[in-house]
Design a protein around this motif. Structure first.
Motif, PDB file in Angstrom:
ATOM      1  N   SER A   1       0.882  -1.620  -0.031  1.00 52.06           N
ATOM      2  CA  SER A   1       0.240  -0.050   0.181  1.00 52.06           C
ATOM      3  C   SER A   1       0.837   1.380  -0.042  1.00 52.06           C
ATOM      4  CB  SER A   1      -0.811  -0.337   1.353  1.00 52.06           C
ATOM      5  OG  SER A   1      -1.597   1.506   1.714  1.00 52.06           O
ATOM      6  N   MET A   2       2.173   1.576   1.074  1.00 59.47           N
ATOM      7  CA  MET A   2       2.747   2.103   0.793  1.00 59.47           C
ATOM      8  C   MET A   2       3.696   2.295  -0.483  1.00 59.47           C
ATOM      9  SD  MET A   2       1.942   3.863   3.678  1.00 59.47           S
ATOM     10  CE  MET A   2      -0.218   3.242   3.315  1.00 59.47           C
ATOM     11  N   ASP A   3       3.863   1.336  -1.285  1.00 58.08           N
ATOM     12  CA  ASP A   3       4.779   1.488  -2.043  1.00 58.08           C
ATOM     13  C   ASP A   3       3.736   2.098  -2.930  1.00 58.08           C
ATOM     14  OD1 ASP A   3       6.661   0.357  -1.623  1.00 58.08           O
ATOM     15  OD2 ASP A   3       6.282  -1.919  -1.802  1.00 58.08           O
ATOM     16  N   THR A   4       2.278   2.204  -3.126  1.00 61.10           N
ATOM     17  CA  THR A   4       1.490   2.111  -4.252  1.00 61.10           C
ATOM     18  C   THR A   4       1.270   3.866  -4.279  1.00 61.10           C
ATOM     19  OG1 THR A   4       0.646  -0.106  -4.243  1.00 61.10           O
ATOM     20  CG2 THR A   4      -1.176   1.819  -5.187  1.00 61.10           C
ATOM     21  N   CYS A   5       1.160   4.282  -3.227  1.00 65.66           N
ATOM     22  CA  CYS A   5       0.655   5.105  -2.377  1.00 65.66           C
ATOM     23  C   CYS A   5       1.789   5.853  -3.003  1.00 65.66           C
ATOM     24  CB  CYS A   5       0.467   6.175  -1.128  1.00 65.66           C
ATOM     25  SG  CYS A   5      -0.557   4.859  -0.625  1.00 65.66           S
ATOM     26  N   THR A   6       3.137   5.996  -2.422  1.00 70.35           N
ATOM     27  CA  THR A   6       4.487   7.095  -3.141  1.00 70.35           C
ATOM     28  C   THR A   6       4.808   6.409  -4.677  1.00 70.35           C
ATOM     29  OG1 THR A   6       5.579   6.283  -1.387  1.00 70.35           O
ATOM     30  CG2 THR A   6       7.090   6.926  -2.602  1.00 70.35           C
ATOM     31  N   THR A   7       4.235   6.262  -4.913  1.00 71.59           N
ATOM     32  CA  THR A   7       4.161   5.546  -6.591  1.00 71.59           C
ATOM     33  C   THR A   7       2.927   6.575  -7.380  1.00 71.59           C
ATOM     34  OG1 THR A   7       5.074   3.733  -6.622  1.00 71.59           O
ATOM     35  CG2 THR A   7       4.627   4.471  -8.348  1.00 71.59           C
ATOM     36  N   LEU A   8       2.160   6.921  -6.830  1.00 65.93           N
ATOM     37  CA  LEU A   8       1.235   7.725  -7.170  1.00 65.93           C
ATOM     38  C   LEU A   8       1.817   9.696  -7.184  1.00 65.93           C
ATOM     39  CD1 LEU A   8      -2.097   6.118  -5.818  1.00 65.93           C
ATOM     40  CD2 LEU A   8      -1.192   6.409  -7.956  1.00 65.93           C
ATOM     41  N   LYS A   9       2.266   9.436  -5.933  1.00 68.27           N
ATOM     42  CA  LYS A   9       2.853  10.851  -5.852  1.00 68.27           C
ATOM     43  C   LYS A   9       3.681  11.108  -6.440  1.00 68.27           C
ATOM     44  CE  LYS A   9       1.403  13.821  -3.507  1.00 68.27           C
ATOM     45  NZ  LYS A   9       0.289  14.177  -2.816  1.00 68.27           N
ATOM     46  N   LEU A  10       4.809  10.060  -6.770  1.00 67.76           N
ATOM     47  CA  LEU A  10       6.195  10.373  -7.642  1.00 67.76           C
ATOM     48  C   LEU A  10       5.373  10.780  -9.187  1.00 67.76           C
ATOM     49  CD1 LEU A  10       8.960   8.258  -5.845  1.00 67.76           C
ATOM     50  CD2 LEU A  10       8.673  10.292  -6.186  1.00 67.76           C
ATOM     51  N   LEU A  11       4.719  10.272  -9.777  1.00 70.12           N
ATOM     52  CA  LEU A  11       3.723  10.546 -10.994  1.00 70.12           C
ATOM     53  C   LEU A  11       3.347  11.397 -11.277  1.00 70.12           C
ATOM     54  CD1 LEU A  11       3.592   6.581 -11.838  1.00 70.12           C
ATOM     55  CD2 LEU A  11       5.555   7.555 -12.565  1.00 70.12           C
ATOM     56  N   GLY A  12       3.014  12.097 -10.110  1.00 62.36           N
ATOM     57  CA  GLY A  12       2.167  13.090 -10.379  1.00 62.36           C
ATOM     58  C   GLY A  12       0.943  13.568  -9.398  1.00 62.36           C
ATOM     59  N   ALA A  13       0.444  12.312  -8.809  1.00 61.10           N
ATOM     60  CA  ALA A  13      -1.024  12.580  -7.818  1.00 61.10           C
ATOM     61  C   ALA A  13      -1.511  13.876  -7.529  1.00 61.10           C
ATOM     62  CB  ALA A  13      -1.734  10.621  -8.024  1.00 61.10           C
ATOM     63  N   LYS A  14      -2.701  14.080  -7.413  1.00 57.03           N
ATOM     64  CA  LYS A  14      -2.040  15.654  -6.409  1.00 57.03           C
ATOM     65  C   LYS A  14      -2.448  15.387  -4.895  1.00 57.03           C
ATOM     66  CE  LYS A  14      -3.275  18.774 -10.176  1.00 57.03           C
ATOM     67  NZ  LYS A  14      -3.927  20.069 -10.573  1.00 57.03           N
ATOM     68  N   ASN A  15      -3.758  14.419  -5.287  1.00 55.42           N
ATOM     69  CA  ASN A  15      -4.295  13.931  -4.043  1.00 55.42           C
ATOM     70  C   ASN A  15      -4.481  12.192  -3.417  1.00 55.42           C
ATOM     71  OD1 ASN A  15      -5.239  16.422  -2.659  1.00 55.42           O
ATOM     72  ND2 ASN A  15      -6.281  16.322  -4.933  1.00 55.42           N
ATOM     73  N   VAL A  16      -3.604  11.398  -2.965  1.00 54.20           N
ATOM     74  CA  VAL A  16      -3.564  10.596  -2.757  1.00 54.20           C
ATOM     75  C   VAL A  16      -3.738  10.164  -1.286  1.00 54.20           C
ATOM     76  CG1 VAL A  16      -2.162   8.423  -2.599  1.00 54.20           C
ATOM     77  CG2 VAL A  16      -1.901   9.730  -4.270  1.00 54.20           C
ATOM     78  N   THR A  17      -4.780   9.143  -0.550  1.00 51.48           N
ATOM     79  CA  THR A  17      -5.498   9.079   0.797  1.00 51.48           C
ATOM     80  C   THR A  17      -5.689   7.021   0.636  1.00 51.48           C
ATOM     81  OG1 THR A  17      -7.033  11.079   0.699  1.00 51.48           O
ATOM     82  CG2 THR A  17      -7.360   9.340   2.052  1.00 51.48           C
ATOM     83  N   ALA A  18      -5.002   7.045   1.329  1.00 53.11           N
ATOM     84  CA  ALA A  18      -4.974   5.691   2.117  1.00 53.11           C
ATOM     85  C   ALA A  18      -5.926   5.448   3.311  1.00 53.11           C
ATOM     86  CB  ALA A  18      -3.827   5.380   2.361  1.00 53.11           C
TER      87      ALA A  18
END
Length: 410
Positions: A266-283
């Protein structure tokens, strides 16, 4: 597309800083860090070598104890093992063992050190390994070094399993995986890719052709919660991470993403999303913070990327892109609407056609051997406590010893 995903987030040591870090080592006689390493990499010994500028000796210690030492240096949760046991914990902070190991294995690559060599004497017996993830690769390497002929069967087009298709590039670059695998190939490994055992070749054929068969498949499928099944706006984290890594980060990412789950994946997914430009990521996570399954490093990485985390919530209702959560202990409810929903709630076993019986995801075996057959298991499906890369390496070392004994070794 942002290239942050393709760069390692954690900086490596420089020639100066590694010497400074190694000099902090207390050179403990009993080396509690070494006693706490699941893979038996012996950090106490290789740090001593680094401290006295013997980098080749350090590389030999690492590689002879852990054939995937360069990978484990990057992905092992050292805060749970060697660094937790470090004697400096009672003084200031533990030695950064992972980054010292990373520096040494990177230097080994840069100087093209030849640490592992083919044995001159062959045992005259052959072993088939099913699955080329960390467990399968480690047991293949261990058996090759003992003089056995080893052939590996992998359903994907390339070797590596979750190392190649799951762990994000910023944590484990593909070139590192390639170099680690090449060392094992250089020992004489015979490779069959794009082959699914149970479909393209039967388990019985392998059992008859080879003196021993090792099953090293991992938990390669993403788990679904029933309420999310069939929803076109939902994807499993395993599928997402693989898709991103195969595309080298060249994927479209929505602005607002909800991740359900709180482990390392889950944390890998969240960090990946942010590094790829997602503005808002919520776990939104089932466990409360005191129960979190993610490693401290992975959780800290997600926080550094400003991922929002809500702990202690269970999904109760899904309507399209809107999910309702109820807190496990207090009267609190969250309703969240996202552009995309990613499930990181566990992984599943894909073992059709292998003829194995499983109990809670582990193959029924004793000392890695299935009944009285010539079949052995290793990695996630073996009976080992740590379902991780370092856990797979640990299980492979034990399994190699048992297989060697079964085939007549010492």
């Amino acid at each position: 597309m942002d290239s942050k995903y393709l760069k390692e987030l954690e900086p490596g040591f420089s020639p100066l800083t590694i010497c400074e870090e190694a000099s902090r080592c207390l050179l403990c006689h009993d080396a509690p860090c070494s006693q706490s390493c699941p893979a038996g990499t012996d950090p106490g010994k290789f740090i001593r070598s680094v401290r006295f500028r013997n980098f080749k000796g350090a590389a030999e210690t690492i590689r002879e104890n852990n054939i995937l030492g360069g990978i484990c240096a990057r992905v092992c949760p050292t805060e749970k093992y060697c660094q937790l046991a470090c004697s400096r914990c009672g003084i200031d902070k533990p030695i950064d063992i992972g980054r010292i190991q990373r520096y040494v294995t990177d230097m080994e690559d840069a100087l093209d050190m030849k640490i592992l060599e083919k044995p001159t004497e062959k045992k005259g017996k052959s072993v088939a390994v099913i699955g080329a993830g960390p467990g399968g690769l480690s047991v293949a390497g261990g058996l090759l070094l003992k003089g056995y002929d080893v052939e590996i069967f992998e359903k994907n087009d390339k070797l590596g399993g979750y190392l190649r298709y799951g762990i994000p590039e910023y944590r484990l670059p593909t070139h590192v995986v390639d170099k680690e695998i090449q060392r094992i190939l250089d020992l004489g490994l015979v490779v069959h890719t794009g082959v699914t055992v149970g479909k393209d070749i039967s388990m019985d054929e392998l059992k008859q052709k080879f003196d021993a068969v090792v099953v090293g498949i991992g938990l390669s499928g993403g788990k679904w919660l029933p309420m999310f099944e069939g929803n076109p706006d939902v994807e499993t984290a395993v599928s997402f991470l693989r898709r991103v890594k195969e595309a080298k980060g060249q994927v479209e990412i929505p602005d607002n993403v909800l991740v359900v789950g709180g482990g390392d994946v889950s944390m890998d997914t969240c960090t990946t999303l942010k590094l790829l430009g997602a503005k808002n990521v919520t776990a939104i996570v089932y466990e409360e913070y005191c129960e979190f399954k993610a490693s401290q490093k992975e959780l800290a990485g997600a926080r550094e990327q400003n991922v929002s985390i809500y702990d202690g919530y269970i999904p109760t209702k899904v309507e399209g892109k809107t999910v309702t959560f109820q807190h496990r202990k207090i009267g609190s409810e969250i309703t969240y609407t996202a552009d995309k929903i990613i499930l990181a709630v566990g992984q599943t076993l894909e073992a059709d056609g292998l003829g194995l019986d499983f109990t809670r995801g582990e193959a029924d075996s004793q000392n890695f051997r299935v009944g009285n057959s010539n079949v052995f298991v290793v990695g996630d499906i073996s009976k080992n406590e740590e379902k991780s890369v370092v856990g797979a390496v640990k299980s492979a070392k034990f399994a190699t010893a048992y297989i060697d004994a079964y085939l007549g070794g010492k």
